[in-house]
Motif scaffolding. Sequence first.
Motif, PDB file in Angstrom:
ATOM      1  N   ASP A  81     -26.489  19.302   9.075  1.00  0.00           N
ATOM      2  CA  ASP A  81     -26.016  18.130   8.349  1.00  0.00           C
ATOM      3  C   ASP A  81     -24.697  18.329   7.357  1.00  0.00           C
ATOM      4  O   ASP A  81     -23.832  17.381   7.208  1.00  0.00           O
ATOM      5  N   ALA A  82     -24.624  19.442   6.608  1.00  0.00           N
ATOM      6  CA  ALA A  82     -23.516  19.677   6.007  1.00  0.00           C
ATOM      7  C   ALA A  82     -22.307  19.992   6.812  1.00  0.00           C
ATOM      8  O   ALA A  82     -21.134  19.035   6.514  1.00  0.00           O
ATOM      9  N   GLU A  83     -22.475  20.577   8.003  1.00  0.00           N
ATOM     10  CA  GLU A  83     -21.261  20.801   8.820  1.00  0.00           C
ATOM     11  C   GLU A  83     -20.756  19.409   9.478  1.00  0.00           C
ATOM     12  O   GLU A  83     -19.590  19.133   9.495  1.00  0.00           O
ATOM     13  N   ILE A  84     -21.753  18.307   9.867  1.00  0.00           N
ATOM     14  CA  ILE A  84     -21.648  17.201  10.192  1.00  0.00           C
ATOM     15  C   ILE A  84     -20.779  16.232   9.253  1.00  0.00           C
ATOM     16  O   ILE A  84     -19.704  15.495   9.448  1.00  0.00           O
ATOM     17  N   PHE A  85     -21.042  16.548   7.898  1.00  0.00           N
ATOM     18  CA  PHE A  85     -20.456  15.748   6.846  1.00  0.00           C
ATOM     19  C   PHE A  85     -19.044  16.336   6.947  1.00  0.00           C
ATOM     20  O   PHE A  85     -17.962  15.092   6.763  1.00  0.00           O
ATOM     21  N   ASN A  86     -18.842  17.604   6.870  1.00  0.00           N
ATOM     22  CA  ASN A  86     -17.386  17.902   6.697  1.00  0.00           C
ATOM     23  C   ASN A  86     -16.449  17.350   8.123  1.00  0.00           C
ATOM     24  O   ASN A  86     -15.337  16.950   7.983  1.00  0.00           O
ATOM     25  N   ASN A  87     -17.111  17.557   9.300  1.00  0.00           N
ATOM     26  CA  ASN A  87     -16.390  16.928  10.512  1.00  0.00           C
ATOM     27  C   ASN A  87     -16.123  15.593  10.264  1.00  0.00           C
ATOM     28  O   ASN A  87     -15.082  15.104  10.835  1.00  0.00           O
ATOM     29  N   ARG A  88     -17.129  14.835   9.892  1.00  0.00           N
ATOM     30  CA  ARG A  88     -17.022  13.206   9.645  1.00  0.00           C
ATOM     31  C   ARG A  88     -15.538  13.129   8.833  1.00  0.00           C
ATOM     32  O   ARG A  88     -15.061  12.003   9.023  1.00  0.00           O
ATOM     33  N   LEU A  89     -15.547  13.774   7.791  1.00  0.00           N
ATOM     34  CA  LEU A  89     -14.426  13.608   6.925  1.00  0.00           C
ATOM     35  C   LEU A  89     -13.099  13.739   7.796  1.00  0.00           C
ATOM     36  O   LEU A  89     -12.226  12.893   7.368  1.00  0.00           O
ATOM     37  N   LEU A  90     -13.141  14.680   8.473  1.00  0.00           N
ATOM     38  CA  LEU A  90     -11.986  14.862   9.223  1.00  0.00           C
ATOM     39  C   LEU A  90     -11.503  14.308  10.480  1.00  0.00           C
ATOM     40  O   LEU A  90     -10.447  13.983  10.839  1.00  0.00           O
ATOM     41  N   THR A  91     -12.674  13.952  11.225  1.00  0.00           N
ATOM     42  CA  THR A  91     -12.223  13.231  12.574  1.00  0.00           C
ATOM     43  C   THR A  91     -12.668  11.844  12.456  1.00  0.00           C
ATOM     44  O   THR A  91     -12.183  11.154  13.618  1.00  0.00           O
ATOM     45  N   SER A  92     -13.325  11.235  11.653  1.00  0.00           N
ATOM     46  CA  SER A  92     -13.746   9.863  11.947  1.00  0.00           C
ATOM     47  C   SER A  92     -12.380   8.809  11.322  1.00  0.00           C
ATOM     48  O   SER A  92     -11.483   9.250  10.702  1.00  0.00           O
ATOM     49  N   ARG A  93     -12.582   7.646  11.835  1.00  0.00           N
ATOM     50  CA  ARG A  93     -11.370   6.854  11.597  1.00  0.00           C
ATOM     51  C   ARG A  93     -11.297   6.292   9.989  1.00  0.00           C
ATOM     52  O   ARG A  93     -10.339   6.251   9.533  1.00  0.00           O
ATOM     53  N   ASP A  94     -12.459   6.365   9.460  1.00  0.00           N
ATOM     54  CA  ASP A  94     -12.583   5.957   8.025  1.00  0.00           C
ATOM     55  C   ASP A  94     -12.610   7.284   7.240  1.00  0.00           C
ATOM     56  O   ASP A  94     -13.295   7.252   6.040  1.00  0.00           O
ATOM     57  N   GLY A  95     -12.420   8.441   7.466  1.00  0.00           N
ATOM     58  CA  GLY A  95     -12.344   9.767   6.812  1.00  0.00           C
ATOM     59  C   GLY A  95     -11.029   9.980   6.151  1.00  0.00           C
ATOM     60  O   GLY A  95     -10.366   8.902   5.447  1.00  0.00           O
ATOM     61  N   ILE A  96     -10.525  10.950   5.777  1.00  0.00           N
ATOM     62  CA  ILE A  96      -9.239  11.440   5.009  1.00  0.00           C
ATOM     63  C   ILE A  96      -8.230  11.586   5.970  1.00  0.00           C
ATOM     64  O   ILE A  96      -7.174  12.280   5.576  1.00  0.00           O
ATOM     65  N   SER A  97      -8.306  11.850   7.195  1.00  0.00           N
ATOM     66  CA  SER A  97      -7.475  12.261   7.917  1.00  0.00           C
ATOM     67  C   SER A  97      -6.264  11.158   8.384  1.00  0.00           C
ATOM     68  O   SER A  97      -6.547  10.079   8.168  1.00  0.00           O
ATOM     69  N   ARG A 147       6.128  13.371   2.953  1.00  0.00           N
ATOM     70  CA  ARG A 147       5.974  14.917   2.869  1.00  0.00           C
ATOM     71  C   ARG A 147       5.058  15.458   3.578  1.00  0.00           C
ATOM     72  O   ARG A 147       3.705  15.155   3.056  1.00  0.00           O
ATOM     73  N   ILE A 148       4.956  16.509   4.125  1.00  0.00           N
ATOM     74  CA  ILE A 148       3.908  17.267   4.711  1.00  0.00           C
ATOM     75  C   ILE A 148       3.787  18.582   4.366  1.00  0.00           C
ATOM     76  O   ILE A 148       5.278  19.263   4.478  1.00  0.00           O
ATOM     77  N   GLN A 149       2.754  19.124   3.856  1.00  0.00           N
ATOM     78  CA  GLN A 149       2.839  20.605   3.333  1.00  0.00           C
ATOM     79  C   GLN A 149       1.548  21.347   3.808  1.00  0.00           C
ATOM     80  O   GLN A 149       0.661  20.856   3.931  1.00  0.00           O
ATOM     81  N   PRO A 150       1.597  22.806   4.005  1.00  0.00           N
ATOM     82  CA  PRO A 150       0.444  23.138   4.340  1.00  0.00           C
ATOM     83  C   PRO A 150      -0.716  23.359   3.060  1.00  0.00           C
ATOM     84  O   PRO A 150      -0.266  23.596   2.034  1.00  0.00           O
ATOM     85  N   GLY A 151      -1.941  23.409   3.352  1.00  0.00           N
ATOM     86  CA  GLY A 151      -2.788  23.746   2.182  1.00  0.00           C
ATOM     87  C   GLY A 151      -4.279  23.943   2.757  1.00  0.00           C
ATOM     88  O   GLY A 151      -4.541  24.321   3.815  1.00  0.00           O
ATOM     89  N   PHE A 152      -5.081  23.967   1.892  1.00  0.00           N
ATOM     90  CA  PHE A 152      -6.649  24.064   2.028  1.00  0.00           C
ATOM     91  C   PHE A 152      -7.184  22.822   1.395  1.00  0.00           C
ATOM     92  O   PHE A 152      -7.168  22.434   0.534  1.00  0.00           O
ATOM     93  N   LEU A 153      -8.696  22.719   2.280  1.00  0.00           N
ATOM     94  CA  LEU A 153      -9.524  21.776   1.752  1.00  0.00           C
ATOM     95  C   LEU A 153     -10.726  22.351   1.565  1.00  0.00           C
ATOM     96  O   LEU A 153     -11.370  23.252   2.345  1.00  0.00           O
ATOM     97  N   HIS A 154     -11.455  22.317   0.405  1.00  0.00           N
ATOM     98  CA  HIS A 154     -12.336  23.071  -0.052  1.00  0.00           C
ATOM     99  C   HIS A 154     -13.448  22.220  -0.444  1.00  0.00           C
ATOM    100  O   HIS A 154     -13.313  21.078  -1.139  1.00  0.00           O
ATOM    101  N   THR A 155     -14.519  22.296   0.489  1.00  0.00           N
ATOM    102  CA  THR A 155     -15.850  21.217   0.362  1.00  0.00           C
ATOM    103  C   THR A 155     -16.902  21.883  -0.451  1.00  0.00           C
ATOM    104  O   THR A 155     -17.154  23.236   0.074  1.00  0.00           O
ATOM    105  N   ILE A 156     -17.647  21.252  -1.238  1.00  0.00           N
ATOM    106  CA  ILE A 156     -18.941  21.752  -1.650  1.00  0.00           C
ATOM    107  C   ILE A 156     -19.953  20.831  -1.318  1.00  0.00           C
ATOM    108  O   ILE A 156     -19.939  19.771  -2.190  1.00  0.00           O
ATOM    109  N   VAL A 157     -20.610  20.866  -0.292  1.00  0.00           N
ATOM    110  CA  VAL A 157     -21.660  19.791  -0.013  1.00  0.00           C
ATOM    111  C   VAL A 157     -23.096  20.271  -0.875  1.00  0.00           C
ATOM    112  O   VAL A 157     -23.485  21.550  -0.429  1.00  0.00           O
ATOM    113  N   VAL A 158     -23.708  19.359  -1.211  1.00  0.00           N
ATOM    114  CA  VAL A 158     -24.914  19.456  -2.056  1.00  0.00           C
ATOM    115  C   VAL A 158     -25.793  18.523  -1.464  1.00  0.00           C
ATOM    116  O   VAL A 158     -25.874  17.415  -1.371  1.00  0.00           O
TER     117      VAL A 158
END
Lengths: 176, 303
Positions: free
Chosen positions: A53-69, A161-172
């Motif tokens: 469930d935690a992994e799906i939540f992270n993927n959902r943020l990145l791949t869904s249309r209403d996420g953060i991508s 502007r595009i820059q490299p970075g990291f996304l850190h997620t803490i899922v509870v």
Amino acid sequence: MKHTNIFRNRKGTFTEEMTLWIPRLAFTIIAGVILHLLVSTFLQTEISVLDADAEIFNNRLLTSRDGISYQDQLNGRIYPGIIDQSKFNDIASIEKSIFYGEESTYLGAKLKLYDANKKLISEQTYHNLAYRREAESYLPGKGGVEVKEKDIYVLIKDKDRIQPGFLHTIVVISRS
Amino acid sequence: MRLRHSKKAQETIYFVAIEVFLVTIVLLAFLANVNSIKNKSIYQKQFLCRDIALIANTIYSAPGNIYYMYEPYEIQGINFQRYDYNLEEYKSRVIDKTLETFYPFGKNTLLENGISLIQKPSKIELSLSGGKFAFGKGIKTNYYAKNIRKTTTSSTNIIFVSGVQKNPKTGSFYTEGQSFFSSTNLPGEIKSNFKISNVSKGTAFRLLEQYNSDLIIGIRQDNLLGEEVRIYVSSHGLNETRYMASIMVNKLQQQFPKIRQIQIIPVESSKKIVIVSAGEEFLKSYGYYIPQMFAEGVFESVP
């Protein structure tokens, strides 16, 4: 085996035999308990999907249309791995797109964007009502929560502007 | 010395019998416990509601269209058809008569959700297409992803025109073929995706200059649409003509299954036209009314 008669009458002999059987019965009970533990090890009566469930939540943020991508406005294509900072900061929309219910304390998360030098760019809390249960992570059993952390290498797009970075997620996630 | 005449032997046998009896009791208790766990339906229901919740979350995470059929028959011991299923109130529910087992899932409230109770199904269908999530049996799917964030456009008026032909003998022009305007909901979809104030139907391309429109779409729905179709998209006019062409691609694929290839070709043209071409003859019919296109060299090499 040569017995040394502790007692010199028939009742004494019977008592002696009984006394010798006590450790035998105890050993039998111990063997039974060990057998029970061995059997219980192979009995799976709980189905835990918290990791998935935690992994799906992270993927959902990145791949869904209403996420953060980032999404191309012309053809509607999503670019997973390119974080649109305006969408990342619009946490209210993300909470509507992944909605477990108003009073639900099932899943909460902290999202942090860092640049390539590990400097914090932006931080958002998804569903704070559930996330604040992170303080209960020390509790064992059903009353506690599981905390899953993950780092993802991303590109961060802020207007042009595009820059490299990291996304850190803490899922509870709640165990119950 | 025979055992049955020895009191000591009798006592020994007595205690051994007790031990064997105790061990047998323990073993039977283990077997009964395992059997009772195996037959409990609560584990089946827990598995099914968690599985469906995870699948729903995964479907929501798709960037495009997705259709999934859920049939867990290969899992031994799962009696899938025995229960009812629902995804209401942000919970995946497995219903056994009146008792429910549920597990939470994250519903996307920004989409249109078509969720219905499924009773003792042979399969469950989940899909995400056209900006709509569906859960049920026999669900229909659209093919393009709806852009819920309204796009900006400078155009406000769109005319749909059916195919036109020129009578080689009389030289007069006439419309031919059924217009896409009436038979599909493509005009409505374009109107909902773009800020269009008016989408209407026209009859002939030769009245091109007479139409007070920002964009004219020439499209023809009949058997002339072959296996290969080209959509010529003018760069002039709507900012999202390419996106509109994508919508048309999906509609054509849906309406004409024999179409194998559709290409979107941008052309530089002063005319604000999107044309669906099915071949040389059909293409030329538009060219009669748009001589400027030939002059501009857009259709110099007709495939």
